[in-house]
Design a protein around this motif. Sequence first.
Motif, PDB file in Angstrom:
ATOM      1  N   ARG A 191       0.828  -1.224   0.096  1.00 22.09           N
ATOM      2  CA  ARG A 191       0.005  -0.005  -0.035  1.00 22.09           C
ATOM      3  C   ARG A 191       0.797   1.171  -0.191  1.00 22.09           C
ATOM      4  NH1 ARG A 191      -2.116  -4.212   1.329  1.00 22.09           N
ATOM      5  NH2 ARG A 191      -4.385  -4.728   0.901  1.00 22.09           N
ATOM      6  N   GLY A 192       2.143   1.177  -0.403  1.00 23.18           N
ATOM      7  CA  GLY A 192       3.077   2.337  -0.578  1.00 23.18           C
ATOM      8  C   GLY A 192       3.455   2.878   1.105  1.00 23.18           C
ATOM      9  N   LEU A 193       3.219   2.036   2.131  1.00 27.96           N
ATOM     10  CA  LEU A 193       3.334   2.394   3.618  1.00 27.96           C
ATOM     11  C   LEU A 193       4.654   1.884   4.100  1.00 27.96           C
ATOM     12  CD1 LEU A 193      -0.202   2.121   4.606  1.00 27.96           C
ATOM     13  CD2 LEU A 193       1.040   4.283   4.181  1.00 27.96           C
ATOM     14  N   PRO A 194       5.243   2.364   4.912  1.00 26.23           N
ATOM     15  CA  PRO A 194       6.538   1.814   5.377  1.00 26.23           C
ATOM     16  C   PRO A 194       6.417   0.354   6.262  1.00 26.23           C
ATOM     17  CG  PRO A 194       6.311   3.604   6.643  1.00 26.23           C
ATOM     18  CD  PRO A 194       5.079   3.557   5.635  1.00 26.23           C
ATOM     19  N   PRO A 195       7.261  -0.506   6.348  1.00 27.99           N
ATOM     20  CA  PRO A 195       7.328  -1.594   7.156  1.00 27.99           C
ATOM     21  C   PRO A 195       7.372  -1.318   8.684  1.00 27.99           C
ATOM     22  CG  PRO A 195       9.517  -1.715   6.031  1.00 27.99           C
ATOM     23  CD  PRO A 195       8.460  -0.377   5.644  1.00 27.99           C
ATOM     24  N   GLU A 196       6.830  -1.888   9.792  1.00 24.51           N
ATOM     25  CA  GLU A 196       6.933  -1.666  11.159  1.00 24.51           C
ATOM     26  C   GLU A 196       8.539  -1.345  11.504  1.00 24.51           C
ATOM     27  OE1 GLU A 196       4.947  -0.244  13.249  1.00 24.51           O
ATOM     28  OE2 GLU A 196       2.983  -0.831  12.308  1.00 24.51           O
ATOM     29  N   LEU A 197       8.921  -0.526  12.170  1.00 25.72           N
ATOM     30  CA  LEU A 197      10.196  -0.461  12.791  1.00 25.72           C
ATOM     31  C   LEU A 197      10.166  -0.499  14.148  1.00 25.72           C
ATOM     32  CD1 LEU A 197      11.587   2.442  10.576  1.00 25.72           C
ATOM     33  CD2 LEU A 197      11.934  -0.108  10.338  1.00 25.72           C
ATOM     34  N   ARG A 198       8.854  -0.729  14.791  1.00 28.43           N
ATOM     35  CA  ARG A 198       8.859  -0.662  16.315  1.00 28.43           C
ATOM     36  C   ARG A 198       7.910  -1.946  16.679  1.00 28.43           C
ATOM     37  NH1 ARG A 198       3.660   1.517  17.411  1.00 28.43           N
ATOM     38  NH2 ARG A 198       2.492   1.722  15.573  1.00 28.43           N
ATOM     39  N   LEU A 199       7.646  -2.169  17.611  1.00 28.04           N
ATOM     40  CA  LEU A 199       6.656  -3.187  18.170  1.00 28.04           C
ATOM     41  C   LEU A 199       5.297  -2.732  17.876  1.00 28.04           C
ATOM     42  CD1 LEU A 199       6.259  -5.997  19.567  1.00 28.04           C
ATOM     43  CD2 LEU A 199       6.492  -4.935  21.836  1.00 28.04           C
ATOM     44  N   TYR A 200       4.377  -3.435  17.345  1.00 25.68           N
ATOM     45  CA  TYR A 200       3.127  -3.003  16.722  1.00 25.68           C
ATOM     46  C   TYR A 200       1.991  -3.877  17.208  1.00 25.68           C
ATOM     47  CZ  TYR A 200       1.527  -6.305  13.219  1.00 25.68           C
ATOM     48  OH  TYR A 200       1.264  -7.464  12.578  1.00 25.68           O
ATOM     49  N   ALA A 201       2.277  -4.993  18.023  1.00 25.99           N
ATOM     50  CA  ALA A 201       1.383  -5.959  18.559  1.00 25.99           C
ATOM     51  C   ALA A 201       1.850  -6.825  19.655  1.00 25.99           C
ATOM     52  CB  ALA A 201       0.665  -6.648  17.471  1.00 25.99           C
ATOM     53  N   HIS A 202       1.385  -6.732  20.799  1.00 25.33           N
ATOM     54  CA  HIS A 202       1.921  -7.873  21.750  1.00 25.33           C
ATOM     55  C   HIS A 202       0.867  -8.163  22.645  1.00 25.33           C
ATOM     56  CE1 HIS A 202       1.736  -4.239  24.320  1.00 25.33           C
ATOM     57  NE2 HIS A 202       2.104  -3.644  23.256  1.00 25.33           N
ATOM     58  N   SER A 203       1.416  -9.384  23.366  1.00 26.15           N
ATOM     59  CA  SER A 203       0.491  -9.617  24.410  1.00 26.15           C
ATOM     60  C   SER A 203       0.615  -8.808  25.664  1.00 26.15           C
ATOM     61  CB  SER A 203       0.835 -11.115  25.185  1.00 26.15           C
ATOM     62  OG  SER A 203       0.038 -11.737  25.918  1.00 26.15           O
ATOM     63  N   GLN A 204      -0.394  -8.940  26.859  1.00 28.64           N
ATOM     64  CA  GLN A 204      -0.281  -8.205  27.800  1.00 28.64           C
ATOM     65  C   GLN A 204      -1.055  -8.958  28.640  1.00 28.64           C
ATOM     66  OE1 GLN A 204      -2.887  -4.582  27.059  1.00 28.64           O
ATOM     67  NE2 GLN A 204      -0.991  -3.372  26.809  1.00 28.64           N
ATOM     68  N   GLY A 205      -0.325  -8.941  29.958  1.00 26.73           N
ATOM     69  CA  GLY A 205      -0.773  -9.679  31.152  1.00 26.73           C
ATOM     70  C   GLY A 205      -0.412  -8.937  32.362  1.00 26.73           C
ATOM     71  N   TYR A 206       0.712  -9.564  33.024  1.00 24.26           N
ATOM     72  CA  TYR A 206       0.985  -8.609  34.359  1.00 24.26           C
ATOM     73  C   TYR A 206       1.714  -7.612  34.034  1.00 24.26           C
ATOM     74  CZ  TYR A 206      -0.109 -12.648  37.104  1.00 24.26           C
ATOM     75  OH  TYR A 206      -0.754 -13.971  37.758  1.00 24.26           O
ATOM     76  N   ASP A 207       2.548  -7.643  32.918  1.00 23.80           N
ATOM     77  CA  ASP A 207       3.220  -6.467  32.581  1.00 23.80           C
ATOM     78  C   ASP A 207       2.497  -5.876  31.151  1.00 23.80           C
ATOM     79  OD1 ASP A 207       5.453  -6.257  34.022  1.00 23.80           O
ATOM     80  OD2 ASP A 207       6.315  -7.859  33.064  1.00 23.80           O
ATOM     81  N   VAL A 251       3.714  -4.937  28.136  1.00 16.50           N
ATOM     82  CA  VAL A 251       4.338  -5.543  27.198  1.00 16.50           C
ATOM     83  C   VAL A 251       5.024  -6.917  27.364  1.00 16.50           C
ATOM     84  CG1 VAL A 251       5.984  -5.372  25.115  1.00 16.50           C
ATOM     85  CG2 VAL A 251       4.896  -3.417  26.224  1.00 16.50           C
ATOM     86  N   GLU A 252       4.194  -8.047  27.163  1.00 14.82           N
ATOM     87  CA  GLU A 252       4.660  -9.424  27.314  1.00 14.82           C
ATOM     88  C   GLU A 252       4.719 -10.191  25.791  1.00 14.82           C
ATOM     89  OE1 GLU A 252       2.202 -11.398  30.097  1.00 14.82           O
ATOM     90  OE2 GLU A 252       3.011 -10.481  31.730  1.00 14.82           O
ATOM     91  N   ARG A 253       5.438 -11.167  26.146  1.00 15.38           N
ATOM     92  CA  ARG A 253       5.583 -12.237  24.954  1.00 15.38           C
ATOM     93  C   ARG A 253       4.471 -13.055  24.895  1.00 15.38           C
ATOM     94  NH1 ARG A 253      10.524 -15.837  24.773  1.00 15.38           N
ATOM     95  NH2 ARG A 253       9.856 -16.405  22.416  1.00 15.38           N
ATOM     96  N   PRO A 254       3.727 -13.491  23.772  1.00 15.86           N
ATOM     97  CA  PRO A 254       4.538 -13.140  22.515  1.00 15.86           C
ATOM     98  C   PRO A 254       4.198 -11.742  21.792  1.00 15.86           C
ATOM     99  CG  PRO A 254       2.523 -14.520  22.346  1.00 15.86           C
ATOM    100  CD  PRO A 254       2.684 -14.322  23.555  1.00 15.86           C
ATOM    101  N   MET A 255       5.310 -11.403  21.007  1.00 16.78           N
ATOM    102  CA  MET A 255       5.209  -9.986  20.172  1.00 16.78           C
ATOM    103  C   MET A 255       5.076 -10.461  18.597  1.00 16.78           C
ATOM    104  SD  MET A 255       7.884  -8.244  22.347  1.00 16.78           S
ATOM    105  CE  MET A 255       8.363  -8.677  24.161  1.00 16.78           C
ATOM    106  N   LEU A 256       4.344  -9.613  18.045  1.00 19.65           N
ATOM    107  CA  LEU A 256       4.245  -9.747  16.524  1.00 19.65           C
ATOM    108  C   LEU A 256       5.438  -9.014  16.003  1.00 19.65           C
ATOM    109  CD1 LEU A 256       0.529  -9.291  15.538  1.00 19.65           C
ATOM    110  CD2 LEU A 256       1.822 -11.532  16.486  1.00 19.65           C
ATOM    111  N   ARG A 257       6.731  -9.725  15.980  1.00 15.09           N
ATOM    112  CA  ARG A 257       7.806  -9.280  15.443  1.00 15.09           C
ATOM    113  C   ARG A 257       8.202 -10.493  14.655  1.00 15.09           C
ATOM    114  NH1 ARG A 257      11.608  -6.424  19.729  1.00 15.09           N
ATOM    115  NH2 ARG A 257      12.660  -8.262  19.309  1.00 15.09           N
ATOM    116  N   ALA A 258       9.520 -10.108  13.787  1.00 20.55           N
ATOM    117  CA  ALA A 258      10.009 -11.216  12.884  1.00 20.55           C
ATOM    118  C   ALA A 258      10.958 -11.977  13.546  1.00 20.55           C
ATOM    119  CB  ALA A 258      10.740 -10.417  11.810  1.00 20.55           C
ATOM    120  N   ASP A 259      11.189 -11.891  14.779  1.00 20.07           N
ATOM    121  CA  ASP A 259      12.210 -12.538  15.660  1.00 20.07           C
ATOM    122  C   ASP A 259      11.624 -13.378  16.675  1.00 20.07           C
ATOM    123  OD1 ASP A 259      11.672 -10.543  17.283  1.00 20.07           O
ATOM    124  OD2 ASP A 259      13.754 -10.110  17.869  1.00 20.07           O
TER     125      ASP A 259
END
Length: 116
Positions: free
Chosen positions: A39-55, A57-65
């Motif tokens: 769509r002519g937009l840049p790829p994500e350079l930051r964490l854009y989706a992640h689980s939440q629990g006690y913290d 930002v928790e794993r799993p995270m939607l990241r390439a690694d």
Amino acid sequence: MIDGFEAMKEAQVHTLSLMKPGASCRDIANAHDAYMQQRGLPPELRLYAHSQGYDMVERPMLRADETMLIEANMNFAVHPGYETPSMWTTVCDNYIVGENGVGECLHKTETKVFEV
């Protein structure tokens, strides 16, 4: 700004459609980057989706690694966004992953830009 926000709402819907128990976070993150670039937009350079629990930002995270898979009953914040030299836009909502995918948003506030 409105166009950018609407584009991120659509990107969020795309990501949510891929989030099911057993889905690979890595594959979803890569699919999101491809979606953005098509769509002519840049790829994500930051964490854009992640689980939440006690913290916040928790794993799993939607990241390439990320090696973890999505499981049912996980709470996810999904907040795609991008920036240009003159604008930054994002949309952020929380969802619970059900047995067949993501259900309704956890809040009932309309997803729109509120103008005062």
